[in-house]
Design a protein around this motif. Sequence first.
Motif, PDB file in Angstrom:
ATOM      1  N   UNK A 209       0.845  -1.209   0.000  1.00 19.43           N
ATOM      2  CA  UNK A 209       0.000   0.000   0.000  1.00 19.43           C
ATOM      3  C   UNK A 209       0.877   1.255   0.000  1.00 19.43           C
ATOM      4  N   UNK A 210       1.877   1.254   0.878  1.00 20.28           N
ATOM      5  CA  UNK A 210       2.765   2.424   0.949  1.00 20.28           C
ATOM      6  C   UNK A 210       3.540   2.591  -0.360  1.00 20.28           C
TER       7      UNK A 210
ATOM      8  N   UNK B 177       1.239   3.995  -2.884  1.00 20.72           N
ATOM      9  CA  UNK B 177       1.004   5.409  -2.582  1.00 20.72           C
ATOM     10  C   UNK B 177       2.201   6.260  -3.030  1.00 20.72           C
ATOM     11  N   UNK B 178       3.387   5.827  -2.662  1.00 20.25           N
ATOM     12  CA  UNK B 178       4.568   6.642  -2.946  1.00 20.25           C
ATOM     13  C   UNK B 178       4.858   6.743  -4.445  1.00 20.25           C
TER      14      UNK B 178
ATOM     15  N   UNK C  83       0.386   7.851  -6.151  1.00 18.58           N
ATOM     16  CA  UNK C  83      -0.701   8.675  -5.582  1.00 18.58           C
ATOM     17  C   UNK C  83      -0.877  10.004  -6.310  1.00 18.58           C
ATOM     18  N   UNK C  84       0.208  10.627  -6.740  1.00 19.18           N
ATOM     19  CA  UNK C  84       0.062  11.931  -7.406  1.00 19.18           C
ATOM     20  C   UNK C  84      -0.715  11.780  -8.716  1.00 19.18           C
ATOM     21  N   UNK C  85      -0.404  10.730  -9.479  1.00 19.78           N
ATOM     22  CA  UNK C  85      -1.109  10.519 -10.754  1.00 19.78           C
ATOM     23  C   UNK C  85      -2.591  10.202 -10.512  1.00 19.78           C
TER      24      UNK C  85
ATOM     25  N   UNK D 132      -4.375  10.954  -7.742  1.00 14.71           N
ATOM     26  CA  UNK D 132      -5.045  12.102  -7.110  1.00 14.71           C
ATOM     27  C   UNK D 132      -5.373  13.175  -8.162  1.00 14.71           C
TER      28      UNK D 132
ATOM     29  N   UNK E 267      -9.680   9.488  -2.538  1.00 14.97           N
ATOM     30  CA  UNK E 267      -8.391   8.790  -2.645  1.00 14.97           C
ATOM     31  C   UNK E 267      -8.243   7.803  -1.484  1.00 14.97           C
TER      32      UNK E 267
ATOM     33  N   UNK F 156      -8.001   3.728  -1.777  1.00 16.09           N
ATOM     34  CA  UNK F 156      -6.906   2.907  -1.270  1.00 16.09           C
ATOM     35  C   UNK F 156      -7.426   1.775  -0.376  1.00 16.09           C
TER      36      UNK F 156
END
Lengths: 185, 257
Positions: free
Chosen positions: A18-19, A22-23, A26-28, A30, A47, A51
């Motif tokens: 998950x992390x 996210x890392x 997540x920007x794409x 979001x 978001x 997740x």
Amino acid sequence: MIEKEIVELIRAKDKAFVALIYDNYSANLYGVVKAILRDDDLAQDVLQDSFVKIWRNAEQYDEKRSKLFTWLLRICRNTAIDKLRSLNKQSGAEIHKEYSNVYIDENLSGKEAVDNLTKVLAKLNCKYREVLIAIYFRGLTQVEVSEDLDIPLGTVKTRLRIGLRELKEALADSMTMLLLILIAV
Amino acid sequence: MKGMKIDEFLKSGLLEEYVLGTISESDKAEVERFIDENEEVRAAYSNLQNNLIELAQKMAAVPPPIVRKKILDEVSNLEKGSKPGMIRRNSGNWKWLAIAASFLCLLYYAYHRMGTLSKQHDDLKTAYQQLKEQCDEGIKEQERLQANMEIFGDANARPYGLSNSSLRLNMVAYINREAATTHIHVLNLPELPVNQCLQLWADIDGEMISMDIIPDHPGEIFKIPYRPEASSLNVTIEPKGGSEHPTLKNLIASVTI
């Protein structure tokens, strides 16, 4: 490499994936969710919901069927659309949007794609255009379009299919087509 | 879709719908069959997925750091098997404050009856007052939301979007022809220089009539005069304080009613 590593963690049922997702993504994700919802707070909630769904459904991810990002984006997009529809229902009616006003960040070269899309839509036969707009800009389901426009569901499906085909023929690049289906709800 | 040729399939737009998961269940199996059986379709599918990544990269926006913590906490809770509970913003807190305030109120009453005037009593009274104030704020917020729902939830109120994506203007006009009212819900506003403002106009018989200056408070709902004869609503950027006549070159949003 990252994608492979994430998939291995998913298969090993190691929550560290998950992390890692996210890392790396997540920007794409979001950015797309924000473009659909146009509201930062809502986008953050969606978001977060997405997740949780990713966590719950990770084992269903099939790397033979799609790239990881495609799968992630489907979840986020669907969660955002569901949220938008639920908000529209709460507010009593759907919001009518001008298709020329699809939200695009200023720094996104897709702004040209939207302009292009607007021109192409305007040239389509109105019976196909009204179905495309109802589905992609007013956020209606096919059944709702059938009721709204008072045409049989089968006709909605046929017009949508032909409308998409004509749109694809008229649009030079696949990016514009993707952009339409991705955020224009 | 059965009997469709590859070329026809690639032009259909079905692959794009499949990539984004918007395809119907009935078409999904057929699309997967095309992908499984045709190299050309597989290549097109892979290409579309790459385009999707490229498109998302162009739209990328970094979420606030707190979101990462919330998500990882939530997943940890799920993993531990505890009841999932999203860490949300403070909506709904007023109910708990109301319960806490009532409880403290009872305590205060019992304490007072015992005739003990002590520092604890004063502290309790202060805490009660603070909680009551917060509770009152919560009730006011609820009343405001209820009032909003009466506007949005009225089936006769028809919404009209007034937006401009490049300027990030987003407003919705709710026109209720039964109640003869028009409300404007300001969702997002562009950042303007201090000497400018946004002004709303109604096109009535070809003449632009000023409806109001748009308040610089996103989230606010305000009422404007109901003009059933108006054919459109329009937003322009004007000097601070507004203008008598619209500056048409500064027209940034318009919707036909």
